[in-house]
Design a protein around this motif. Structure first.
Motif, mmCIF file in Angstrom:
data_model
loop_
_atom_site.group_PDB
_atom_site.id
_atom_site.type_symbol
_atom_site.label_atom_id
_atom_site.label_comp_id
_atom_site.label_asym_id
_atom_site.label_seq_id
_atom_site.Cartn_x
_atom_site.Cartn_y
_atom_site.Cartn_z
ATOM 1 N N PHE A 1 -1.366 7.706 15.263
ATOM 2 C CA PHE A 1 -1.338 6.584 16.193
ATOM 3 C C PHE A 1 -2.750 6.233 16.629
ATOM 4 C CE2 PHE A 1 -1.532 4.802 20.445
ATOM 5 C CZ PHE A 1 -0.693 3.708 20.303
ATOM 6 N N MET A 2 -2.998 4.932 16.755
ATOM 7 C CA MET A 2 -4.291 4.473 17.268
ATOM 8 C C MET A 2 -4.017 3.236 18.099
ATOM 9 S SD MET A 2 -7.434 4.374 14.667
ATOM 10 C CE MET A 2 -9.042 4.701 15.272
ATOM 11 N N GLU A 3 -4.573 3.221 19.305
ATOM 12 C CA GLU A 3 -4.294 2.078 20.176
ATOM 13 C C GLU A 3 -5.075 0.850 19.722
ATOM 14 O OE1 GLU A 3 -4.884 2.926 24.291
ATOM 15 O OE2 GLU A 3 -3.341 1.497 24.894
ATOM 16 N N ASP A 4 -6.372 1.021 19.519
ATOM 17 C CA ASP A 4 -7.199 -0.087 19.011
ATOM 18 C C ASP A 4 -7.582 0.259 17.589
ATOM 19 O OD1 ASP A 4 -7.313 -1.597 21.450
ATOM 20 O OD2 ASP A 4 -8.522 0.085 22.218
ATOM 21 N N ALA A 5 -6.746 -0.179 16.677
ATOM 22 C CA ALA A 5 -6.937 0.274 15.298
ATOM 23 C C ALA A 5 -7.748 -0.720 14.494
ATOM 24 C CB ALA A 5 -5.577 0.474 14.649
ATOM 25 N N PRO A 6 -8.571 -0.216 13.572
ATOM 26 C CA PRO A 6 -9.247 -1.139 12.645
ATOM 27 C C PRO A 6 -8.223 -1.753 11.685
ATOM 28 C CG PRO A 6 -9.662 1.142 12.026
ATOM 29 C CD PRO A 6 -8.891 1.189 13.313
ATOM 30 N N LYS A 7 -8.643 -2.780 10.992
ATOM 31 C CA LYS A 7 -7.747 -3.553 10.126
ATOM 32 C C LYS A 7 -7.013 -2.692 9.101
ATOM 33 C CE LYS A 7 -7.879 -8.198 8.587
ATOM 34 N NZ LYS A 7 -8.498 -9.198 7.755
ATOM 35 N N LYS A 8 -7.736 -1.749 8.539
ATOM 36 C CA LYS A 8 -7.148 -0.970 7.440
ATOM 37 C C LYS A 8 -6.308 0.208 7.918
ATOM 38 C CE LYS A 8 -8.861 -2.738 3.575
ATOM 39 N NZ LYS A 8 -9.833 -2.759 2.503
ATOM 40 N N PHE A 9 -6.055 0.295 9.191
ATOM 41 C CA PHE A 9 -5.242 1.403 9.703
ATOM 42 C C PHE A 9 -3.775 1.021 9.540
ATOM 43 C CE2 PHE A 9 -3.156 3.833 13.120
ATOM 44 C CZ PHE A 9 -3.663 5.100 12.879
ATOM 45 N N PHE A 10 -3.088 1.618 8.612
ATOM 46 C CA PHE A 10 -1.715 1.205 8.295
ATOM 47 C C PHE A 10 -0.674 2.087 8.956
ATOM 48 C CE2 PHE A 10 -4.113 -0.293 4.444
ATOM 49 C CZ PHE A 10 -4.150 -1.617 4.867
ATOM 50 N N ARG A 11 -1.103 2.930 9.867
ATOM 51 C CA ARG A 11 -0.138 3.792 10.534
ATOM 52 C C ARG A 11 0.322 3.123 11.828
ATOM 53 N NH1 ARG A 11 -3.672 9.087 10.014
ATOM 54 N NH2 ARG A 11 -5.368 7.650 9.536
ATOM 55 N N MET A 12 0.589 3.870 12.883
ATOM 56 C CA MET A 12 1.195 3.231 14.053
ATOM 57 C C MET A 12 0.151 2.699 15.023
ATOM 58 S SD MET A 12 4.241 4.553 16.505
ATOM 59 C CE MET A 12 5.435 4.405 15.214
ATOM 60 N N THR A 13 0.307 1.434 15.357
ATOM 61 C CA THR A 13 -0.556 0.785 16.343
ATOM 62 C C THR A 13 0.269 -0.361 16.927
ATOM 63 O OG1 THR A 13 -2.771 -0.151 16.695
ATOM 64 C CG2 THR A 13 -1.646 -0.770 14.658
ATOM 65 N N PRO A 14 0.034 -0.733 18.182
ATOM 66 C CA PRO A 14 0.900 -1.729 18.805
ATOM 67 C C PRO A 14 1.052 -3.003 17.955
ATOM 68 C CG PRO A 14 -0.520 -0.747 20.451
ATOM 69 C CD PRO A 14 -0.955 -0.199 19.133
ATOM 70 N N GLY A 15 2.296 -3.439 17.803
ATOM 71 C CA GLY A 15 2.581 -4.694 17.106
ATOM 72 C C GLY A 15 2.729 -4.577 15.598
ATOM 73 N N GLN A 16 2.448 -3.396 15.026
ATOM 74 C CA GLN A 16 2.490 -3.256 13.558
ATOM 75 C C GLN A 16 3.713 -2.447 13.121
ATOM 76 O OE1 GLN A 16 -1.206 -2.735 11.255
ATOM 77 N NE2 GLN A 16 -0.485 -0.664 10.848
ATOM 78 N N GLU A 17 4.382 -2.934 12.088
ATOM 79 C CA GLU A 17 5.549 -2.195 11.594
ATOM 80 C C GLU A 17 5.124 -1.024 10.705
ATOM 81 O OE1 GLU A 17 8.266 -5.009 9.682
ATOM 82 O OE2 GLU A 17 9.477 -4.879 11.516
ATOM 83 N N VAL A 18 5.796 0.087 10.892
ATOM 84 C CA VAL A 18 5.617 1.212 9.962
ATOM 85 C C VAL A 18 6.991 1.781 9.646
ATOM 86 C CG1 VAL A 18 3.307 2.028 10.598
ATOM 87 C CG2 VAL A 18 5.286 2.839 11.874
ATOM 88 N N ARG A 19 7.072 2.452 8.510
ATOM 89 C CA ARG A 19 8.337 3.071 8.149
ATOM 90 C C ARG A 19 8.329 4.533 8.577
ATOM 91 N NH1 ARG A 19 11.636 1.334 4.353
ATOM 92 N NH2 ARG A 19 9.976 0.104 3.409
ATOM 93 N N ARG B 1 11.805 -4.137 2.920
ATOM 94 C CA ARG B 1 10.754 -4.961 3.520
ATOM 95 C C ARG B 1 9.385 -4.288 3.359
ATOM 96 N NH1 ARG B 1 13.067 -6.324 8.796
ATOM 97 N NH2 ARG B 1 11.502 -5.259 10.053
ATOM 98 N N LYS B 2 8.398 -5.082 3.069
ATOM 99 C CA LYS B 2 7.060 -4.525 2.818
ATOM 100 C C LYS B 2 6.396 -4.051 4.112
ATOM 101 C CE LYS B 2 5.045 -4.955 -1.458
ATOM 102 N NZ LYS B 2 6.074 -3.986 -1.867
ATOM 103 N N VAL B 3 6.194 -2.742 4.211
ATOM 104 C CA VAL B 3 5.326 -2.220 5.275
ATOM 105 C C VAL B 3 4.367 -1.256 4.610
ATOM 106 C CG1 VAL B 3 6.885 -2.464 7.251
ATOM 107 C CG2 VAL B 3 7.021 -0.432 5.835
ATOM 108 N N LYS B 4 3.163 -1.212 5.144
ATOM 109 C CA LYS B 4 2.137 -0.468 4.399
ATOM 110 C C LYS B 4 2.129 1.034 4.677
ATOM 111 C CE LYS B 4 -1.048 -3.756 2.604
ATOM 112 N NZ LYS B 4 -2.069 -4.740 3.004
ATOM 113 N N GLY B 5 2.606 1.421 5.863
ATOM 114 C CA GLY B 5 2.509 2.845 6.188
ATOM 115 C C GLY B 5 3.863 3.520 6.309
ATOM 116 N N THR B 6 3.923 4.773 5.885
ATOM 117 C CA THR B 6 5.124 5.596 6.088
ATOM 118 C C THR B 6 4.706 6.863 6.815
ATOM 119 O OG1 THR B 6 6.126 4.759 4.067
ATOM 120 C CG2 THR B 6 7.011 6.819 4.935
ATOM 121 N N LEU B 7 5.374 7.150 7.904
ATOM 122 C CA LEU B 7 5.019 8.324 8.701
ATOM 123 C C LEU B 7 6.112 9.382 8.620
ATOM 124 C CD1 LEU B 7 3.678 6.682 11.995
ATOM 125 C CD2 LEU B 7 2.501 7.076 9.816
#
Ligand code: ATP
Ligand code: MG
Length: 567
Positions: free
Chosen positions: A406-424, A464-470
């Motif tokens: 998890f990262m609160e202020d994530a850079p663009k390439k952070f595909f894991r969990m950050t507010p507003g971004q879908e992850v599997r 559905r396309k999501v970039k990260g799987t946790l």
């Protein structure tokens, strides 16, 4: 020495050079077609991965050519030896999958060696020297300069015989005299310059007690022990190559006394030792690490010992694969430890059950998921092996995920969990982070997310396309565990070569990191010490024998990918 990380292709295609020797001897009908080898450890420490290389050779040759391999303890120095080591050596050889025909001890031959030494004295080929070892060393000369004769070299035979008896009766203090073979002080091979063959040791032997006070030196015990046993191929490492002429010399002398043995001969051949990067193989130094508490014991998972590797989660199959890959040559080299890691990764990839574990957990609450609801998600045990089946993992409203996912202020390439971004969430739903709760210091205490009920694995929306799987575990349906993360024991590639530094200064301070708050899925509840798993996304782990009363402890065997440039 250069680092080798390519495999020895030659050895894969063809016979190794020892096998060529053996096949030639068989073709020539030597020793009536009999093949006999031995593995000859000194019981002064635990076996390491270098010994495994020798074991695979000694036992492997016997196996391949229908011969026998015996285990012989080279127990000629009682001050350093112990039954603890004898027991561990037997356990480790068996764990590697080998079986000896007989167990022998060099100490079994003390009476015969004694008689042989007496014969040499009687025929004027050995004498008692009363000089100190320093004086003797000074007279040795150099490879280009002949040595000088000891003043005792021509003492009467009767005198030597009498003193030799006294050496063994406890009448002579240690170091006051030795028995030397009288050979040739000008020989270009330094080992022929009247080698010491017996010395006094006033220390009880773990098998023979106080029967003996005079003990044979390695060079006087090894070849003759091979000979007494009927060894045909005495295989050892390259540093003994220069000892081989002396080995043959004593065997020839012995044969003269035993004409009934006919054509039988034992032949020594040498191959390159195993040296591994970021590791040390010297038993003396490994013992120091143990005695000074710098590791937890001989079986510390960071040790290159067989027992350490076993505890670390290595399998015998992985060790065999590794030894096959590096092969046997006549050239010393330093092998990249990444090759060993590659071998265990490959083996466990095929065998290890995939499970979920969170090493550094933070709570994730799925706010739109019903409280009290439990879904059983299907998890594939091993995508490499369908026959391993599946198991169920419980999904609930409250989960743990990895803090670093998890990262609160994530850079663009952070595909894991950050507010507003879908992850599997692996084997479950797609979720989207909606916020966090922090403590007064700003540390994240809880993460909130919403799930999309249409995205469960197998449902149409799950594609559905999501970039990260946790990976994740359920708070309620997971159990606590301790996880031990290991790294290289030394910070430098070849610690043995850093002669001007104390090897203890080269230890990696981060070679062990203990995580005490880990959580693992309940499936692992009844796992047993040494069971291997893949923790999804994290690496291969096994159950440590410290696991007691339900308190699980895991070791990281190896990460999923090679991270060799980490340090
Ligand atoms: P030390 O570390 O005390 O010098 P050692 O390594 O020589 O001991 P031994 O018990 O004498 O240990 O070794 C038993 C056998 O294992 C010998 O035949 C030796 O040649 C072989 N061996 C030891 N170390 C290695 C290694 N690193 N690679 C391959 N073979 C080895
Ligand atoms: Mg040795």
């Amino acid at each position: 020495m250069s680092v080798e990380n390519n495999t020895n292709e030659e050895s894969k295609k063809s016979l190794n050079f020892i096998e060529i020797i053996v096949e030639k001897d068989l073709a020539e009908g030597k020793n009536e077609g009999r093949i006999q080898t031995r593995f000859p450890p000194e019981p002064n420490g635990y076996l390491h991965i270098g010994h495994a290389k020798a074991i695979c050779m000694d036992f492997g040759i016997a196996q391949k050519y229908g011969g026998v391999c015996n285990l012989r303890f080279d127990d000629t120095n009682p001050t350093k030896e112990d039954v603890e080591y004898v027991d561990s050596i037997m356990e480790d050889i068996q764990w590697l999958g080998y079986h000896w025909k007989n167990v022998y001890y060099a100490s079994d031959y003390f009476p015969q060696l004694w008689d042989f030494a007496v014969q040499l004295i009687k025929s004027g080929k050995a004498y008692i020297d009363e000089q100190s070892s320093e004086e003797i060393a000074k007279q040795k000369g150099t490879p280009t300069q002949p040595g000088t004769h000891s003043p005792y070299r021509d003492r009467p035979i009767e005198e030597s015989l009498d003193l030799f008896q006294k050496m063994n009766q406890g009448l002579i203090p240690e170091g006051a005299m030795v028995l030397r073979a009288k050979i040739d002080m000008a020989n270009p091979n330094m080992h022929f310059r009247d080698p010491i063959i017996y010395r006094v040791i006033n220390y009880p032997h773990h098998r023979t007690g106080t029967t003996w006070k005079a003990y044979p030196m390695y060079d006087f015990a090894h070849g003759q022990s091979d000979y007494f046993e009927g060894v045909t191929h005495s295989i050892c490492t390259l540093e003994f190559e220069v000892h081989r002429p002396l080995y043959d010399y004593f065997v020839d002398e012995l044969k003269q006394l035993r004409p009934e043995d006919g054509e039988y001969r034992t032949r020594q051949s040498e191959f390159n030792r195993l040296n591994l990067t970021y590791t040390m193989m010297s038993k003396r130094k490994l013992l120091q690490l143990v005695q000074e508490g710098l590791v937890s014991g001989w079986d510390d998972p960071r040790m290159p010992t067989i027992t350490g590797l076993r505890r670390r989660g290595y399998t015998p199959e992985a060790i065999h694969k590794f030894i096959d890959k590096i092969g046997y040559t006549k050239f010393e080299a330093l092998i990249d430890i990444a090759l060993l890691e590659h071998a265990i990764r490959e083996d466990l990839n095929a065998k290890a059950k995939r499970v979920s574990a969170v090493i550094d957990p933070v709570k994730l609450i799925i706010t739109n998921y019903p409280e009290g609801k439990v879904e059983r998600m299907e998890a594939v045990n091993n995508p490499e092996d369908e026959s391993m089946g599946t198991h169920e993992i419980a999904f609930t409203r409250e989960l743990f995920i990895e803090r670093e996912d998890f990262m609160e202020d994530a850079p663009k390439k952070f595909f894991r969990m950050t507010p507003g971004q879908e992850v599997r969430l692996k084997n479950a739903y797609i979720v989207k982070c909606t916020g966090v709760k922090k403590d007064a210091a700003g540390n994240i205490e809880e993460i909130y997310a919403e799930y999309d009920p249409q995205t469960k694995s197998g449902m149409p929306e799950s594609n559905r396309k999501v970039k990260g799987t946790l990976h994740w575990v359920s708070v309620e349906h997971s159990i606590p565990a301790e996880v031990r993360l290991y790294d290289r024991l030394f910070t430098v590639e070849n610690p043995s070569e850093e002669k001007d530094k104390d090897f203890r200064e080269l230890l990696n301070p981060d070679s062990l990191v203990v995580k005490t708050n880990a959580r693992v899925e309940k499936e692992l509840e009844n796992s047993k010490p040494f069971d291997n798993f893949q923790f999804q996304r994290l690496g291969y782990f096994n159950v440590d024998p410290d696991t007691k009363n339900g308190k699980l402890v895991f070791n990281r065997t190896v990460s999923l990918k090679d991270s060799k440039n980490k340090l």
